[in-house]
Design an enzyme around this catalytic site. Sequence first.
Site, short mmCIF file in Angstrom:
data_model
loop_
_atom_site.label_atom_id
_atom_site.label_comp_id
_atom_site.label_asym_id
_atom_site.label_seq_id
_atom_site.Cartn_x
_atom_site.Cartn_y
_atom_site.Cartn_z
N ASP A 127 0.81 -1.21 0.00
CA ASP A 127 0.00 0.00 0.00
C ASP A 127 0.85 1.27 0.00
O ASP A 127 0.51 2.24 -0.66
CB ASP A 127 -0.97 -0.01 1.18
CG ASP A 127 -0.25 -0.22 2.51
OD1 ASP A 127 0.85 -0.79 2.49
OD2 ASP A 127 -0.79 0.19 3.54
N1 NAP Z 1 -6.05 -0.82 9.13
C1 NAP Z 1 -5.97 0.11 10.08
O1 NAP Z 1 -6.67 0.08 11.10
C2 NAP Z 1 -5.01 1.21 9.95
C3 NAP Z 1 -4.89 2.11 10.97
C4 NAP Z 1 -4.01 3.15 10.86
C5 NAP Z 1 -3.27 3.29 9.73
N2 NAP Z 1 -3.36 2.43 8.75
C6 NAP Z 1 -2.59 2.66 7.58
O2 NAP Z 1 -3.43 2.48 6.50
C7 NAP Z 1 -2.80 1.73 5.52
C8 NAP Z 1 -3.85 0.88 4.86
O3 NAP Z 1 -4.75 0.45 5.85
P1 NAP Z 1 -5.71 -0.78 5.59
O4 NAP Z 1 -6.57 -0.99 6.73
O5 NAP Z 1 -6.31 -0.58 4.24
O6 NAP Z 1 -4.62 -1.94 5.59
P2 NAP Z 1 -4.60 -3.25 4.68
O7 NAP Z 1 -4.95 -2.88 3.29
O8 NAP Z 1 -5.36 -4.31 5.37
O9 NAP Z 1 -3.08 -3.62 4.76
C9 NAP Z 1 -2.08 -2.71 4.32
C10 NAP Z 1 -0.90 -3.50 3.78
O10 NAP Z 1 -0.47 -4.49 4.69
C11 NAP Z 1 -0.40 -5.74 4.03
N3 NAP Z 1 -0.75 -6.81 4.96
C12 NAP Z 1 -1.81 -6.89 5.81
N4 NAP Z 1 -1.77 -8.04 6.52
C13 NAP Z 1 -0.67 -8.71 6.12
C14 NAP Z 1 -0.06 -9.97 6.50
N5 NAP Z 1 -0.58 -10.74 7.48
N6 NAP Z 1 1.09 -10.34 5.89
C15 NAP Z 1 1.64 -9.55 4.92
N7 NAP Z 1 1.13 -8.35 4.54
C16 NAP Z 1 -0.04 -7.95 5.14
C17 NAP Z 1 -1.33 -5.63 2.86
O11 NAP Z 1 -0.81 -6.51 1.86
P3 NAP Z 1 -1.64 -6.90 0.53
O12 NAP Z 1 -1.58 -5.69 -0.35
O13 NAP Z 1 -0.89 -8.07 0.02
O14 NAP Z 1 -3.06 -7.22 1.01
C18 NAP Z 1 -1.20 -4.19 2.46
O15 NAP Z 1 -0.13 -3.97 1.59
C19 NAP Z 1 -1.69 0.99 6.22
O16 NAP Z 1 -0.51 1.04 5.47
C20 NAP Z 1 -1.43 1.81 7.42
O17 NAP Z 1 -0.36 2.70 7.18
C21 NAP Z 1 -4.23 1.38 8.81
#
Ligand code: NAP
Lengths: 105, 105, 450, 450
Positions: free
Chosen positions: D413
């Site tokens: 991402d």
């Molecule tokens: N989720 C949240 O609550 C949260 C909170 C604060 C900030 N953020 C930020 O928001 C961005 C996107 O959030 P999101 O919720 O949309 O996250 P997401 O898409 O679920 O995950 C973001 C990244 O992490 C990878 N990832 C997740 N689980 C993984 C695992 N078990 N092994 C390897 N890679 C894994 C995903 O890979 P793939 O592309 O291969 O799926 C993706 O590239 C994050 O980068 C973070 O900086 C998220």
Amino acid sequence: MTGVALLSVFVLAVFVGFEVVSKVSTTLHTPLMSGANAIHGIVLVGAVLVTGHADGIGAQLVGLLAIVLATANLVGGFVVTDRMLEMFKARPGAGASAAKEGEGR
Amino acid sequence: MTGVALLSVFVLAVFVGFEVVSKVSTTLHTPLMSGANAIHGIVLVGAVLVTGHADGIGAQLVGLLAIVLATANLVGGFVVTDRMLEMFKARPGAGASAAKEGEGR
Amino acid sequence: MTALFDAVSGGLFGATAEAAAETTGDGILSGDAVEVGYLAAAVCFILALKGLSSPKTARRGNLIGAAGALLALVVAFLSTDLAHLALILLAIVVGAAVAVPAARMVKMTQMPQMVALFNGVGGGAAALVALMELGETSGADPGWFSLTATAFTALVGSVSFAGSMITFAKLQEIMTTRPVVLPGARWVMIGSMGLAFVLAVATVASGNLVAASVLALTGLAVGVFLVLPVGGADVPIVISLLNAFTGLTVAAGGFVLSNTLLLVAGTLVGASGTILTRLMAAAMGRSVAGILFGALKGGSTAGSTAVSDRPVKAVGADDVAILLNYARKVVVVPGYGLAVAQAQHTIRELAEVLEGRGIEVLYGIHPVAGRMPGHMNVLLAEANVPYEALKEMDEVNPEFKTTDVVLVVGANDVVNPAAKTTPGVDPKTSLLFGDAQDSLTKVLGAVKTL
Amino acid sequence: MTALFDAVSGGLFGATAEAAAETTGDGILSGDAVEVGYLAAAVCFILALKGLSSPKTARRGNLIGAAGALLALVVAFLSTDLAHLALILLAIVVGAAVAVPAARMVKMTQMPQMVALFNGVGGGAAALVALMELGETSGADPGWFSLTATAFTALVGSVSFAGSMITFAKLQEIMTTRPVVLPGARWVMIGSMGLAFVLAVATVASGNLVAASVLALTGLAVGVFLVLPVGGADVPIVISLLNAFTGLTVAAGGFVLSNTLLLVAGTLVGASGTILTRLMAAAMGRSVAGILFGALKGGSTAGSTAVSDRPVKAVGADDVAILLNYARKVVVVPGYGLAVAQAQHTIRELAEVLEGRGIEVLYGIHPVAGRMPGHMNVLLAEANVPYEALKEMDEVNPEFKTTDVVLVVGANDVVNPAAKTTPGVDPKTSLLFGDAQDSLTKVLGAVKTL
Ligand SMILES: NC(=O)c1ccc[n+]([C@@H]2O[C@H](COP(=O)([O-])OP(=O)(O)OC[C@H]3O[C@@H](n4cnc5c(N)ncnc54)[C@H](OP(=O)(O)O)[C@@H]3O)[C@@H](O)[C@H]2O)c1
Ligand SMILES: NC(=O)c1ccc[n+]([C@@H]2O[C@H](COP(=O)([O-])OP(=O)(O)OC[C@H]3O[C@@H](n4cnc5c(N)ncnc54)[C@H](OP(=O)(O)O)[C@@H]3O)[C@@H](O)[C@H]2O)c1
């Protein structure tokens, strides 16, 4: 302190706050935010003073709640920051190449 | 202002002074020194206030001397700094290579 | 503990608050309006220093500082009922009439003297202000805190005045630029410092104007003996140090007068001047204490002048021209000699000719080349060299790897001790003897004919 | 002009000075001793922030901050005669007893929630303090200046509290991490902000505790509606912004109580938090206003999730192992997935094996990878990766020229939108699908057998 004195202190503190962190590396963004977060827990001092002068029972309860919250902010903030920083240690002598690059700049 | 207020202002100003110049490049050492030199000419304000309240003829003469000296420091300082800085101008479009290097960092 | 703090604060804060009321109570503006005006001026000064720290904003920064000073002066005139208004305005006009033409007409090479002179008179003015304020309040007891500030202002202001005047005389070559070590100077210095300490204690204890005045006179002697043994090469550092001294003096004056603006402005200059002095001393590999007291510990502070026996390769202007013409990248290292010979325009012309032929020309500026740090930058800027081409030591050192010719102009003194950072000084070095201006003109002519 | 200023200053400075006398007059320490103690604590906080800005001094900086807080608390207790002392101490013990174990036991991946939570309760405490102070001084008129500060504290403290709680719920996955845009959210937001404005004016005009309390409740609503539409990716920026809000709230509380320490500490946090928020927003190429109000202008703030049709090259763990083993320089780009999968130890072990074979391993940290800026650094530091190997985006970008393999772990991402700075994302990219921990363990095993 009088109002103008407070104003002067405020203005100078704004400059200090801006300048002090303007050089920080992203490596330290989280600990810095966490440390700053702990610092504003010093509102505990205000909560203690106000509660110590509170009259009604309602005001006292509110004051005690404020003290609990402010303490959590202050103490928890410093502890959590310290935990983060505990892990930032330099490589113990090894990794000459990485260290060299670090200094090369 | 009271003594503690002055002390607080002093302490904060020390931090501002330290932080503000800690990033300056050697290119600007002379103008910076010269500009700082002009700034302490603001002792003119003190000289004016004291002279305006002076009683004896002797004190008045000393005060007027102080005003002349402080004005020379203040006005001369800013003028000489401006003259130095007048000459720091970016190359007008030419020297692409130099400009590129300047940004490359 | 409590008793002590109470006693302290009684003396400390009673009288200063009263003095503040005295100086800001009876003017057109209310006391709070005056304070807010001073605060605005102080912010201007902070922004001025911030602006001066970056080339793009430096000039605007200086103007903001001047605007702040003007604002402060207007506020001061409106803050209280001033006697002798006409005389005061006249004195300001006289001061400006002397300083502005001097500042406008001074030659670039003489800037350092000018800065030293302005710095000195500022310190002197601060000392006089503190003495006068003491004279005015002779009836009331100003408290130990205010008296300490008074003693500091009188002493350090005088030191700064006298030291700056000696510096000026050295730079203007009214006196020798060599370190002057009088026989027994060490003892005179120690003696006058001891005397100053005794007088300072007497001033604080008694609040006596005579003690404070004698303290100021002693300060003059300290200032003279402090700067006399400093060698020409260390003069820039001393100017910076005296600048910081004057800043602290003005800050102490702010405590004496309970004036926030003097306090903030002086403190800013004192703090930033201290940093600047340390940066400069570090760049020269010297300690500030060593510069000030080294001569007294034995010998002058000038470096050893033992002549090396290594053979040098002397060349003519034509050889230099050929070397330059067939280079791809030339680094010019200017020094004091460029300033003395006023050869900045010639070097710029030479650089332009070379650039016209596709040769990259950079300027490697040693931080303490010339008479003040950054002196070379100012000088080259005067000759319309754009500041992007001026590189600091840290920036230019990696460039040397890819550089074909390094042209050292009147800077043998800075290049030599820096041999460790400037590779290949020995066998690959050729020397073109002569005045920088003459020689460069010859080189320029030779390059043009190629 | 004069009349105006006088009127202003009458209201402005009369009552605050009085309040100061009230709170610092009757304790064991004199008023001046208290002020000096608070000043010392404020200096500790400045030094703490300075220390936290450099890796070598960060931990010491944090301890200095804690020492300053302790000093301030002792001074506060000695500054005045406090009623209900036992209850106050009990409340402190309760607060600490809840916070310390929570802070000690929280997992590294959950730090962000913890920071959000602590930030929120601090903001709430500040709002309560301002309301109480207003209730205490209900007889006297505190002046418009103090009342403005009170209104600000009550409103912004509540916003910070409610916003932080929503942030906490999002991060802890108590609620959805997707942007929540309720129908008509825009109008609810505009309405509650308008209501807050009206109530703030009423508070300043009347000094009425009820108006201020309703203002605080409105602040809760504003906080909730402010953070609900923010997407998971923007959460770190919002935490930082709310942190700055709480700082400003505490600073305003300092004005309300005429307490220098709250003023300085709060202002420091407010100013530094603002800078930090802008640095983070800039690194993500977003504007703070866009994050907060973008969702309301239409649509969520999450990036578009359109699936690309480009063919991807899927590889196995063995292929990755071979690529790594025959590289000379590897840059690891960790992301959120590394944190989720708790794979930091595995990646460090892998790096050590590679380094043992003479391969240089660096970590390229995108500023907003993970859940907070610097989250990756904390996580990798936990796994004993030395901080010299952690490179920021600006540092690592030039390294890519000489890098053979870039290992992107759970950070698709951050790498994807950053394609312009990370060369060669498309044809040269291979994807190893799976959980980060599993996959890395396989790769590690494969490398070891080579
Ligand atoms: N989720 C949240 O609550 C949260 C909170 C604060 C900030 N953020 C930020 O928001 C961005 C996107 O959030 P999101 O919720 O949309 O996250 P997401 O898409 O679920 O995950 C973001 C990244 O992490 C990878 N990832 C997740 N689980 C993984 C695992 N078990 N092994 C390897 N890679 C894994 C995903 O890979 P793939 O592309 O291969 O799926 C993706 O590239 C994050 O980068 C973070 O900086 C998220
Ligand atoms: N002299 C002062 O009043 C003074 C004041 C402040 C600071 N400084 C600093 O002190 C250092 C040494 O001081 P100093 O008095 O001992 O200076 P200096 O030795 O007389 O001269 C210093 C350098 O300038 C060169 N130089 C002088 N005149 C020149 C000319 N007309 N054309 C070309 N080159 C010329 C000298 O070249 P050669 O080696 O070929 O002789 C020498 O390398 C200087 O670098 C300067 O940074 C000096």
